[in-house]
Design a protein around this motif. Structure first.
Motif, short mmCIF file in Angstrom:
data_model
loop_
_atom_site.label_atom_id
_atom_site.label_comp_id
_atom_site.label_asym_id
_atom_site.label_seq_id
_atom_site.Cartn_x
_atom_site.Cartn_y
_atom_site.Cartn_z
N LEU A 74 0.84 -1.20 0.00
CA LEU A 74 0.00 0.00 0.00
C LEU A 74 0.88 1.25 0.00
CD1 LEU A 74 -2.63 1.60 0.17
CD2 LEU A 74 -2.68 1.11 2.63
N CYS A 75 1.92 1.26 0.81
CA CYS A 75 2.84 2.41 0.83
C CYS A 75 3.48 2.62 -0.53
CB CYS A 75 3.92 2.20 1.89
SG CYS A 75 3.30 2.26 3.57
N ASP A 76 3.90 1.54 -1.16
CA ASP A 76 4.52 1.63 -2.49
C ASP A 76 3.54 2.18 -3.51
OD1 ASP A 76 6.80 0.54 -1.37
OD2 ASP A 76 6.47 -1.47 -2.20
N SER A 77 2.30 1.66 -3.49
CA SER A 77 1.28 2.15 -4.42
C SER A 77 0.95 3.61 -4.17
CB SER A 77 0.00 1.31 -4.30
OG SER A 77 0.23 -0.01 -4.71
N GLU A 85 -10.75 3.01 10.94
CA GLU A 85 -10.65 1.62 10.51
C GLU A 85 -11.23 1.44 9.11
OE1 GLU A 85 -11.36 -2.22 12.98
OE2 GLU A 85 -13.18 -1.91 11.77
N LEU A 86 -12.36 2.10 8.83
CA LEU A 86 -12.97 2.00 7.51
C LEU A 86 -12.04 2.56 6.43
CD1 LEU A 86 -15.28 1.42 5.52
CD2 LEU A 86 -16.25 3.66 6.16
N GLU A 87 -11.39 3.68 6.70
CA GLU A 87 -10.46 4.25 5.72
C GLU A 87 -9.28 3.31 5.49
OE1 GLU A 87 -11.14 9.02 6.38
OE2 GLU A 87 -10.05 7.90 7.91
N ARG A 88 -8.72 2.75 6.57
CA ARG A 88 -7.62 1.79 6.41
C ARG A 88 -8.09 0.57 5.64
NH1 ARG A 88 -7.02 3.08 12.01
NH2 ARG A 88 -7.71 0.97 12.53
N PHE A 89 -9.30 0.07 5.94
CA PHE A 89 -9.86 -1.06 5.21
C PHE A 89 -9.96 -0.75 3.72
CE2 PHE A 89 -13.56 -3.10 3.28
CZ PHE A 89 -13.34 -4.44 3.57
N ALA A 90 -10.52 0.41 3.40
CA ALA A 90 -10.71 0.80 2.00
C ALA A 90 -9.37 0.84 1.26
CB ALA A 90 -11.43 2.15 1.92
N LEU A 91 -8.38 1.48 1.86
CA LEU A 91 -7.08 1.59 1.20
C LEU A 91 -6.44 0.22 1.00
CD1 LEU A 91 -5.65 4.79 2.91
CD2 LEU A 91 -6.58 4.57 0.59
N CYS A 92 -6.54 -0.64 2.01
CA CYS A 92 -5.98 -1.99 1.87
C CYS A 92 -6.69 -2.77 0.77
CB CYS A 92 -6.07 -2.74 3.19
SG CYS A 92 -4.88 -2.18 4.43
N LYS A 93 -8.01 -2.68 0.71
CA LYS A 93 -8.77 -3.39 -0.33
C LYS A 93 -8.45 -2.85 -1.71
CE LYS A 93 -11.10 -6.41 2.04
NZ LYS A 93 -10.86 -7.83 1.92
N LEU A 114 -7.92 3.85 -6.19
CA LEU A 114 -6.95 4.09 -5.12
C LEU A 114 -6.53 5.55 -5.06
CD1 LEU A 114 -5.24 3.10 -2.78
CD2 LEU A 114 -3.50 2.40 -4.45
N GLU A 115 -6.21 6.15 -6.19
CA GLU A 115 -5.77 7.54 -6.16
C GLU A 115 -6.88 8.45 -5.63
OE1 GLU A 115 -3.31 10.85 -8.67
OE2 GLU A 115 -4.16 9.16 -9.77
N ALA A 116 -8.11 8.25 -6.08
CA ALA A 116 -9.23 9.06 -5.60
C ALA A 116 -9.43 8.88 -4.09
CB ALA A 116 -10.50 8.72 -6.37
N ALA A 117 -9.24 7.64 -3.62
CA ALA A 117 -9.38 7.36 -2.19
C ALA A 117 -8.29 8.08 -1.40
CB ALA A 117 -9.32 5.86 -1.94
N GLY A 176 1.92 9.59 -5.81
CA GLY A 176 2.21 10.92 -5.29
C GLY A 176 1.75 11.17 -3.86
N HIS A 177 1.61 10.10 -3.08
CA HIS A 177 1.18 10.22 -1.69
C HIS A 177 2.17 9.53 -0.75
CE1 HIS A 177 -2.71 11.93 -2.80
NE2 HIS A 177 -2.66 11.10 -3.82
N PRO A 178 3.41 10.03 -0.68
CA PRO A 178 4.42 9.39 0.17
C PRO A 178 4.14 9.60 1.67
CG PRO A 178 5.29 11.42 -0.73
CD PRO A 178 3.95 11.18 -1.39
N GLN A 179 3.19 10.47 2.01
CA GLN A 179 2.91 10.77 3.42
C GLN A 179 2.04 9.72 4.10
OE1 GLN A 179 1.35 12.07 0.80
NE2 GLN A 179 -0.60 12.99 1.31
N LEU A 180 1.56 8.73 3.38
CA LEU A 180 0.66 7.73 3.96
C LEU A 180 1.18 7.10 5.26
CD1 LEU A 180 -1.92 5.98 3.95
CD2 LEU A 180 -0.70 4.40 2.45
N PRO A 181 2.42 6.62 5.33
CA PRO A 181 2.85 5.98 6.58
C PRO A 181 2.69 6.89 7.80
CG PRO A 181 4.39 5.46 4.84
CD PRO A 181 3.43 6.51 4.28
N GLY A 182 2.97 8.17 7.64
CA GLY A 182 2.84 9.09 8.76
C GLY A 182 1.41 9.43 9.13
#
Length: 156
Positions: free
Chosen positions: A107-110, A128-136, A147-150, A115-121
């Motif tokens: 997910l971090c790589d994607s 939980e729903l947002e994390r679920f959505a991004l993982c899916k 994914l980009e829109a999310a 253009g969203h390197p700030q995700l880990p921080g």
């Protein structure tokens, strides 16, 4: 990030708006509840339900007792369908989206490639729903077209 006071059990994201209302796809808030209920609902099942039933499932609460009731409802409602009924699946207890520790590397790589390197921080500030959505949306074999829109919707 979800607006203050938003209940994640029935929140549909802006990037899902092209099918919200018609319910031609299973929204991520319901997919999360299905995972938590240990129930595999296929798109064929979903489309065979009436629109009021689909709306009811989207609005269904996500407490443990409510999820158990939802799973029972779906087993009973789909048991006579041509494709067979819903199937049980393992209920996740340690999926990356269930814990605010750190996001999965893929997910971090994607996210970084989009253009969203700030995700880990920012992972810990996501619901939980947002994390679920991004993982899916970032899982291997998925087309990743939302994914980009999310990421734009969830990360400030």
């Amino acid at each position: 990030m979800l607006p203050e006071g938003t209940h994640q059990a029935s929140h549909c994201f802006a990037f899902e708006r092209d099918f919200v209302g018609s319910w031609r796809c299973i929204p991520l808030c319901l997919r999360r509840k299905l995972d938590l209920a240990g129930t595999k609902l296929r798109l064929n099942h979903w489309l065979a339900l009436t629109e009021p039933e689909r709306q009811q499932l989207v609005l269904w609460d996500d407490s443990p007792a409510a999820l158990e009731a939802m799973a029972t409802f779906l087993r009973e409602r789909t048991s006579g369908m041509a494709d067979g009924g819903v199937r049980p699946m393992a209920i996740p207890t340690a999926a990356p989206w269930q814990h605010a520790g750190s996001p999965p590397a893929e997910l971090c790589d994607s996210a970084a490639s989009l253009g969203h390197p700030q995700l880990p921080g920012q992972w810990t500030s996501l619901s939980e729903l947002e994390r679920f959505a991004l993982c899916k949306l970032a899982r291997p074999g998925h087309d990743h077209h939302n994914l980009e829109a999310a990421l734009v919707e969830m990360l400030p």
